[in-house]
Write an enzyme that holds these catalytic residues in place. Structure first.
Site, mmCIF file in Angstrom:
data_model
loop_
_atom_site.group_PDB
_atom_site.id
_atom_site.type_symbol
_atom_site.label_atom_id
_atom_site.label_comp_id
_atom_site.label_asym_id
_atom_site.label_seq_id
_atom_site.Cartn_x
_atom_site.Cartn_y
_atom_site.Cartn_z
ATOM 1 N N LYS A 151 34.683 34.465 82.735
ATOM 2 C CA LYS A 151 33.730 33.507 83.287
ATOM 3 C C LYS A 151 32.479 34.708 83.409
ATOM 4 O O LYS A 151 32.465 35.787 83.209
ATOM 5 C CB LYS A 151 34.146 33.078 84.574
ATOM 6 C CG LYS A 151 35.414 31.989 84.377
ATOM 7 C CD LYS A 151 35.022 30.725 84.006
ATOM 8 C CE LYS A 151 36.314 29.963 83.450
ATOM 9 N NZ LYS A 151 36.757 29.449 84.516
HETATM 10 C C1 LIG Z 1 38.197 28.427 84.855
HETATM 11 C C2 LIG Z 1 38.033 26.944 85.268
HETATM 12 C C3 LIG Z 1 38.813 26.641 86.536
HETATM 13 C C4 LIG Z 1 39.696 27.481 87.122
HETATM 14 O O1 LIG Z 1 39.425 28.750 87.582
HETATM 15 P P1 LIG Z 1 40.640 29.771 87.707
HETATM 16 O O2 LIG Z 1 39.842 30.894 88.472
HETATM 17 O O3 LIG Z 1 40.965 30.274 86.378
HETATM 18 O O4 LIG Z 1 41.531 29.015 88.653
HETATM 19 C C5 LIG Z 1 38.161 25.453 87.049
HETATM 20 N N1 LIG Z 1 37.367 24.647 86.295
HETATM 21 C C6 LIG Z 1 36.836 24.932 85.125
HETATM 22 C C7 LIG Z 1 35.962 24.016 84.597
HETATM 23 C C8 LIG Z 1 37.093 26.216 84.524
HETATM 24 O O5 LIG Z 1 36.523 26.611 83.520
#
Ligand SMILES: *Cc1c(COP(=O)(O)O)cnc(C)c1O
Length: 384
Positions: free
Chosen positions: A183
């Site tokens: 991210k």
């Molecule tokens: C990455 C992601 C999540 C979950 O995040 P984590 O930190 O991996 O639990 C939820 N929604 C979307 C759209 C994502 O891309």
């Protein structure tokens, strides 16, 4: 294969490492002062009053659904094209995720489809800024206001972006982020929820700490051992060293978004010359945070399907990916919620032709050019 470009990657600098090490030498590894410091920085960055930091983006979504008092049988409208966690958070609360189809140009939730799925049991809409492109929040907000629904922005793709000049993270009642390494910024694992509602923030702080009204540090400061568990919660806490990493990473976010946008422009130019590839569209109203760069194949112009093209690109050392399998097609949702193919035809058709290309701030121009050349080679080879 010795040259491999992943689809996403973190950037950790010496200043990040120093920030983490400093906390490791301090008194507080968790529930210490770095957590609220990170929360204040996130809230300030998005321009809201409160942010609550938790152990993952998934925990952030769960806390949001809890704060909104989603209960068994309550419906929450979610897009079909997202990571499973968006819908799972509703299911954690024994609510019913109701899948809305997406806009074929952006693959983000289509407000008309949302409106069509609202029933007397609908409590909230959870929108996802697919790939980093903010949703149509004017339409979603007026729909939510009209029908008295809560609006959640799963902004896990879009930290650092904006919509009509307003930062992502400030556009819905509750706005969730993930700090997973792929991210925009990372804490290893981690997440946060931004809100202007202090009562919802308080509920989420309690929820991340077993449903206990006070945390360890508050009790230490008050000199008391007594605590009351007022509701069933979880241990969704983030640590102080993760928060220190997040603080350090947040400083670099604007320059990282600029680099992601620069890479996207290079891809845009190359793709304009490949007839069998169509980029997703970008609204002039937004600043796109480019968590993902997604292309759509024009399959009728190709002799091969997405799988073949995908494998050929992987053979070239490119870490292409597919985001996402429409959530309602997963076995769990078919079995538990009776969803099936045909429910969201736009998302299902898009799924057959999408490929995610690598994009991350430390990707060099040479890497981008390498991807473009491989893409041109592969698609020329399979052109009809
Ligand atoms: C990455 C992601 C999540 C979950 O995040 P984590 O930190 O991996 O639990 C939820 N929604 C979307 C759209 C994502 O891309």
């Amino acid at each position: 294969m010795n040259y491999f470009i992943p689809y996403g990657r973190q950037d950790i600098g010496q200043e990040d490492i120093d920030a983490v090490v400093e906390v490791l030498h301090s008194d507080w590894l968790t529930t210490g002062p770095k957590v609220p410091e990170f929360e204040r920085a996130v809230a300030e960055f998005v321009g809201l009053r409160e942010a609550v930091a938790v152990s993952s983006g998934t925990a952030a979504l769960h806390a949001a659904m809890y704060a909104l008092r989603i209960e068994p049988g309550d419906e929450v409208i979610v897009p079909a094209m997202t990571f499973v966690a968006t819908a799972n958070a509703v299911a954690f609360q024994r609510g019913i995720p109701v899948f809305a189809d997406v806009n074929p140009e952006t693959l983000s939730i289509d407000p008309t489809e949302v409106e069509a799925k609202i029933t007397s049991r609908t409590k909230a809409i959870a929108a996802v800024d697919y790939a980093g492109h903010p949703c149509d929040y004017d339409a979603l907000r007026s729909l939510a206001a009209e029908r008295d629904l809560a609006l959640v922005a799963d902004a896990c793709h879009a930290l650092g972006g904006s919509y009509k000049g307003r930062p992502v993270g400030s556009l819905a009642d509750l706005n969730t982020f993930s700090f997973h390494p792929v991210k925009q910024i990372t804490t290893g694992e981690g997440g946060a929820i931004a809100t202007n509602d202090p009562e919802l923030a308080q509920r989420m702080r309690m929820f991340r700490n077993h449903g206990i009204a006070t945390d360890h540090r508050q009790r230490a400061e008050m000199g008391t051992w007594y605590y009351d568990m007022v509701d069933l919660g979880y241990n969704y806490r983030i640590t102080d060293f993760q928060s220190a990493l997040g603080l350090s990473q947040l400083c670099k976010l604007p320059e990282w978004i600029a680099r992601r946008q620069e890479i996207a422009r290079i891809y845009d130019r190359a793709i304009a010359n490949i007839p069998a590839v169509k980029p997703l569209s970008v609204s002039p109203d937004v600043s796109h945070a480019y968590h993902l760069y997604v292309i759509q194949l024009e399959l009728e112009q190709l002799k091969a399907d997405r799988e073949t093209i995908f494998s050929a690109l992987r053979e070239e050392g490119i870490g292409v990916n597919v985001h996402y399998i429409p959530v309602h097609l997963h076995s769990f949702y078919r079995q538990q919620f009776g969803t099936e193919a045909g429910l969201c035809p736009v998302a299902e058709a898009a799924y057959e032709k999408i490929i995610t290309l690598p994009i991350f701030p430390t990707m060099s121009d040479r890497d981008v050019e390498y991807v473009n050349n491989a893409l041109i080679r592969v698609l020329n080879y399979y052109a009809k």
